[in-house]
Each structure stands twice: as C-alpha cells, then as structure tokens.
Design a protein around this motif. Sequence first.
Motif, PDB file in Angstrom:
ATOM      1  N   HIS A 222      10.878  -0.776 -15.503  1.00 44.96           N
ATOM      2  CA  HIS A 222       9.786  -0.232 -16.314  1.00 44.96           C
ATOM      3  C   HIS A 222       8.768   0.584 -15.512  1.00 44.96           C
ATOM      4  CE1 HIS A 222      11.242  -3.717 -18.713  1.00 44.96           C
ATOM      5  NE2 HIS A 222      11.026  -2.903 -19.728  1.00 44.96           N
ATOM      6  N   VAL A 223       8.804   0.516 -14.210  1.00 43.05           N
ATOM      7  CA  VAL A 223       7.791   1.208 -13.412  1.00 43.05           C
ATOM      8  C   VAL A 223       7.926   2.724 -13.556  1.00 43.05           C
ATOM      9  CG1 VAL A 223       9.243   1.226 -11.337  1.00 43.05           C
ATOM     10  CG2 VAL A 223       6.753   1.381 -11.102  1.00 43.05           C
ATOM     11  N   GLY A 224       6.803   3.424 -13.502  1.00 48.86           N
ATOM     12  CA  GLY A 224       6.821   4.880 -13.512  1.00 48.86           C
ATOM     13  C   GLY A 224       7.380   5.446 -14.811  1.00 48.86           C
ATOM     14  N   THR A 225       8.202   6.472 -14.678  1.00 49.86           N
ATOM     15  CA  THR A 225       8.853   7.099 -15.833  1.00 49.86           C
ATOM     16  C   THR A 225      10.353   6.902 -15.730  1.00 49.86           C
ATOM     17  OG1 THR A 225       9.119   9.231 -14.710  1.00 49.86           O
ATOM     18  CG2 THR A 225       7.049   8.855 -15.903  1.00 49.86           C
ATOM     19  N   ALA A 226      11.032   7.043 -16.863  1.00 46.05           N
ATOM     20  CA  ALA A 226      12.492   6.921 -16.862  1.00 46.05           C
ATOM     21  C   ALA A 226      13.120   7.975 -15.963  1.00 46.05           C
ATOM     22  CB  ALA A 226      13.027   7.049 -18.288  1.00 46.05           C
ATOM     23  N   ALA A 227      12.547   9.175 -15.950  1.00 50.33           N
ATOM     24  CA  ALA A 227      13.085  10.241 -15.103  1.00 50.33           C
ATOM     25  C   ALA A 227      12.968   9.894 -13.629  1.00 50.33           C
ATOM     26  CB  ALA A 227      12.355  11.555 -15.405  1.00 50.33           C
ATOM     27  N   ALA A 228      11.832   9.313 -13.227  1.00 48.90           N
ATOM     28  CA  ALA A 228      11.645   8.947 -11.821  1.00 48.90           C
ATOM     29  C   ALA A 228      12.588   7.813 -11.433  1.00 48.90           C
ATOM     30  CB  ALA A 228      10.195   8.538 -11.573  1.00 48.90           C
ATOM     31  N   ARG A 229      12.746   6.823 -12.304  1.00 53.60           N
ATOM     32  CA  ARG A 229      13.644   5.710 -12.004  1.00 53.60           C
ATOM     33  C   ARG A 229      15.079   6.203 -11.872  1.00 53.60           C
ATOM     34  NH1 ARG A 229      10.448   3.414 -16.175  1.00 53.60           N
ATOM     35  NH2 ARG A 229      12.180   3.562 -17.676  1.00 53.60           N
ATOM     36  N   ASP A 230      15.494   7.080 -12.776  1.00 52.28           N
ATOM     37  CA  ASP A 230      16.858   7.604 -12.709  1.00 52.28           C
ATOM     38  C   ASP A 230      17.066   8.455 -11.460  1.00 52.28           C
ATOM     39  OD1 ASP A 230      17.488   6.360 -15.061  1.00 52.28           O
ATOM     40  OD2 ASP A 230      17.210   8.143 -16.317  1.00 52.28           O
ATOM     41  N   ALA A 231      16.054   9.221 -11.082  1.00 51.47           N
ATOM     42  CA  ALA A 231      16.171  10.061  -9.887  1.00 51.47           C
ATOM     43  C   ALA A 231      16.356   9.210  -8.635  1.00 51.47           C
ATOM     44  CB  ALA A 231      14.935  10.950  -9.749  1.00 51.47           C
ATOM     45  N   LEU A 232      15.645   8.084  -8.553  1.00 52.90           N
ATOM     46  CA  LEU A 232      15.795   7.199  -7.396  1.00 52.90           C
ATOM     47  C   LEU A 232      17.192   6.575  -7.365  1.00 52.90           C
ATOM     48  CD1 LEU A 232      12.296   5.469  -7.390  1.00 52.90           C
ATOM     49  CD2 LEU A 232      13.199   6.963  -5.614  1.00 52.90           C
ATOM     50  N   LYS A 233      17.682   6.140  -8.502  1.00 55.22           N
ATOM     51  CA  LYS A 233      19.027   5.566  -8.544  1.00 55.22           C
ATOM     52  C   LYS A 233      20.087   6.601  -8.155  1.00 55.22           C
ATOM     53  CE  LYS A 233      18.020   2.151 -12.150  1.00 55.22           C
ATOM     54  NZ  LYS A 233      18.297   1.726 -13.550  1.00 55.22           N
ATOM     55  N   ASN A 285       4.396   2.899  -1.834  1.00 48.74           N
ATOM     56  CA  ASN A 285       3.614   3.854  -1.059  1.00 48.74           C
ATOM     57  C   ASN A 285       3.303   5.155  -1.781  1.00 48.74           C
ATOM     58  OD1 ASN A 285       3.498   2.430   1.601  1.00 48.74           O
ATOM     59  ND2 ASN A 285       5.711   2.527   1.353  1.00 48.74           N
ATOM     60  N   GLN A 286       4.003   5.437  -2.873  1.00 49.60           N
ATOM     61  CA  GLN A 286       3.815   6.707  -3.556  1.00 49.60           C
ATOM     62  C   GLN A 286       3.499   6.456  -5.030  1.00 49.60           C
ATOM     63  OE1 GLN A 286       6.470   9.924  -2.179  1.00 49.60           O
ATOM     64  NE2 GLN A 286       7.510   8.397  -0.895  1.00 49.60           N
ATOM     65  N   THR A 287       3.422   7.531  -5.801  1.00 53.85           N
ATOM     66  CA  THR A 287       3.080   7.422  -7.215  1.00 53.85           C
ATOM     67  C   THR A 287       4.076   8.233  -8.027  1.00 53.85           C
ATOM     68  OG1 THR A 287       1.619   9.358  -7.221  1.00 53.85           O
ATOM     69  CG2 THR A 287       0.640   7.243  -6.591  1.00 53.85           C
ATOM     70  N   VAL A 288       3.947   8.153  -9.325  1.00 54.59           N
ATOM     71  CA  VAL A 288       4.876   8.864 -10.189  1.00 54.59           C
ATOM     72  C   VAL A 288       4.797  10.374  -9.966  1.00 54.59           C
ATOM     73  CG1 VAL A 288       3.286   9.067 -12.153  1.00 54.59           C
ATOM     74  CG2 VAL A 288       5.767   8.935 -12.561  1.00 54.59           C
ATOM     75  N   GLU A 289       3.636  10.872  -9.530  1.00 56.36           N
ATOM     76  CA  GLU A 289       3.509  12.302  -9.240  1.00 56.36           C
ATOM     77  C   GLU A 289       4.391  12.739  -8.084  1.00 56.36           C
ATOM     78  OE1 GLU A 289       0.912  10.296  -9.720  1.00 56.36           O
ATOM     79  OE2 GLU A 289       0.233  11.039 -11.686  1.00 56.36           O
ATOM     80  N   ASP A 290       4.760  11.799  -7.223  1.00 55.96           N
ATOM     81  CA  ASP A 290       5.602  12.124  -6.064  1.00 55.96           C
ATOM     82  C   ASP A 290       7.088  12.169  -6.411  1.00 55.96           C
ATOM     83  OD1 ASP A 290       3.472  12.202  -4.054  1.00 55.96           O
ATOM     84  OD2 ASP A 290       3.302  10.052  -4.451  1.00 55.96           O
ATOM     85  N   ALA A 291       7.418  11.886  -7.653  1.00 58.21           N
ATOM     86  CA  ALA A 291       8.832  11.855  -8.045  1.00 58.21           C
ATOM     87  C   ALA A 291       9.493  13.215  -7.873  1.00 58.21           C
ATOM     88  CB  ALA A 291       8.964  11.375  -9.476  1.00 58.21           C
TER      89      ALA A 291
END
Length: 473
Positions: A222-233, A285-291
């Motif tokens: 649930h953290v951040g946005t779905a786009a950011a979570r998917d990008a990390l995966k 260490n970062q935020t959703v803006e750093d995605a």
Amino acid sequence: MRPFTRRRLLTSAASTAAMASVAGLAAMPAHAVGRTRATADDTLDTLRELPGLRVIEERPGAEPGYRFFVLGMAQPVDHDDPGAGTFEQRLTLLHTAANQPTVLFSTGYQVPLQPRRTEPAILLGGNQIGVEHRFFGTSRPATPDLSHLTIRQAADDHHRVVQLFRRLYPGAWISTGGSKGGMASVYHRRFHPHDVDGTVAYSAPNNIDDREDSAYLRFFEHVGTAAARDALKTAQGHMLLRRADLLARYEAWAAATNDTFRIIGSADKALEIAILRVPFMFWQNQTVEDAVSIPGPDTSTDALYAWLDQTAALPVYADSVARDFIPYWYQLGTQMGYLNVPVGHLDGLLRYPDAIEPRSFVPRDVPMRLDAAAMPDIDRWVRGRADRLLFVNGTQDPSVAEPFRPCRRDTRVLWVPGGNHHVTIANLSLADRAEAVTALRRWAERAEPQRRKRETTSVTSGARPRRLRNGVG
C-alpha cells in the motif's frame, strides 16, 4: 530500522535534527532559558572527579555557549555479575549549564564524535549526553561475548550513565534517539521508567509480528502509489535477470578495494540481499516523488548497477563494513526481530531462501537463539504502563509498519504525512508540532520541583561532588 547508506551508515534521525528551523518552535519558560553563563574553569576537574569516568579529550567545533567532550565510562560487561569484567563505553557531552535540562541521546550504534545537538536539546536549550551502544564502535570488551548484548544490559548501561551524571545535572532529563536509538530509549524506560522525565523516539520500530502475513508485507502493498510499487518490483526482476553482469561489477569493485564477502558467504548472495532490500531501502530514504528515478527495462546495466548501489548501498554487505555491524544483526536475530519483504514477484530468480535473515550477517560460530518474549514484553509495557512517551513517525517509512501504540497517559504517536525514516518534530503539522513542543516543556517543568529538592539535599548533606557552575568555562 535505520538503513545502511553510503554517506551516513546508521546515524540516528535525532542526531540529524539540529536545524535552525526548530529554534523558534517554542520558547521555554524564563527560568529555563534565562541564564547567565559565567565563566567556569572547573568543568574538566568536575568531570574528572566522577568515579569511573575518563575525559578522553575536549574537541572544538561546538556552538557558542557549549563545550564538547569525548568521555569513557567504565561499565560492567554483565550487570548481573560484577566479576565478569568491565569495558569502557564511549560517551560524548555537550555542556552548556548545570541548571539546564539534559538530553540523553541513545544512538543504538556508535556515537557520533561531532558536536551536533539533537532536536530536543535545541528545543530545550539543554546539555546533551550521547551514549554509544554496548559492543558498537569502541565500546567493546577486549574479548566480546555477544550473549551479553541484550536490551536489558544496554538499558542498565544507560541507567548507570543517568545515575552518574545526575550529580552534575540535577534538573529535567529527556531521552531521545532515532530508529534503533529510539528503540534503545524505549527499552531503557521499560526497565528504568523513572530515570528520565520524558522520551522522544523517532522512527522507532516495534517488531512483534513475525507471521508470514506480517505488517511489513501489508505495508509494501500500500505504500506510495501503485505505479511506484510496480516500478520497484520490475527493477528488482531486471536486476536478477542481469545478475551475472551486476555480479561482475560488484566483484570488480571488491577486488579493487581489497574487500571480501566471508561473513555473508559470497558476492552473489550479498547482491541478492541488496536487491531484495531495494523496496525497504527506497521507501526509508526517499519519497514517492523520487519514483521517477527508478530504472526501467531499457536502463543500461551500468546505470542499473549505479542505482542499486545508491539505493541499497552495496559496500555495506562486504566484510570491511559488515564486520562492524555483526552486533546489530545479532540483536535482530536474538531479541529485536526483523522485517519480511515481498518475494512472490521474483519466483524462479532467487537462490538463497535465508538471504535477509539476520543469521546471514553473523558468523556461524556465534550462537543465536531468538528470545521470542523480549519484544512482546516491551510492547505490553508501552501499551499498558508507559507514560511521557512521544513517537514521531513518517507514514511512508517501512520501519514503522509496526508502530508502538502507547496507552493514553501523556503519550502520543505523531505522524508526518508522506514522511520517510528521517522525520523530525519540525516536519510535523503546525498543530502536532505545537503539541510535541508543549509536551517537552511540560516534562521539563515537571522536573523542576525535584531539581530544587535535590539541590537542597546536596547543600545540607555535602555528600556529592561539586556541580558544574552555570557556565561553560
């Protein structure tokens, strides 16, 4: 817990909070801040009179009105067995005036040797004593036995520090720390609840849920946005698919720096650990803006390696750094617990099922057994008996996926929306910031009658060493 980073390995959030912006948050009462700092030439002599304390050096660089000392204090290796020997625990002291509040700064790791005030010390205009955690930095017995590295033994270290320095600073005491240092501050209060008048714990984990469906796994969904979570995966998957190329770069770095991977076992396992920890390290260490910086499928291997290095700090898994943090992982594996990370999206790409278990970071000849009762005991105390506790957390920080949930006796958990692992009181909303500062003032004022009583006792008994004058010399 606070992550390993390249520029700042495990520095406490509280230690980085000395910023000008908090100076105007609230004014202490006149009796607390209105003081005349007369010149005192006996500060060193007074410190040297304290039993078991060694003045190692006075260092320059303190702010005007302060003096900065590096100290060593004799501590029992085992507080339950005085015959087990002693070790010298490293302390630091930022001294301003004996009639000011004193902040006990728990690092959880090695103590910084720079004269930097924590946020509570700034807000209260107080003295500050920094405590290096036992078995970290130079605070190690000649032949360390990690079985003596427990939360109770460390709490007893802090207790003896308070007992000793109350002779010099009889006023209000506030404890503080960030991440593991915040945890140490809470554990100290659990076993010695009356040592200090209040505690501010920043980004302090509460690791009591070790089920597979843990709070950490729910957090990462649930953290951040779905786009950011998917990008990390997706980035994790591409790193593992390019494992051979990334490993070649990692091994080349190790060869160039004469480093090895004997503790973890291999560069390949260390690389996998770093990749598995990517989401945790990113959100700490970062935020959703750093995605936008997360590498995509078309990123070059060099750029992918550079981003992994920056995000997960590859050097910390090699022996030259990892050996200094064996005590950290030992504590996680024996009492404090550790997190779970999502791995389902990496099926077929992983080689080490125990990769991020604390056991991976501790030599096999060191016995480890989890004391499953330790953290539930702390949690019960915080929920049911604690008072004068303030927790400051960020909503995007995976370390506090399991936060402390204190009872309502002058205790609060305040959240910084969108904040990561490095939040401070200054980052809170105006209303929450005012509430936090008001709590600090209330706790400091609460101690004033006790301070006057102790001063009267000191004058009539003549039993204590002389106090520091109102000044810094």
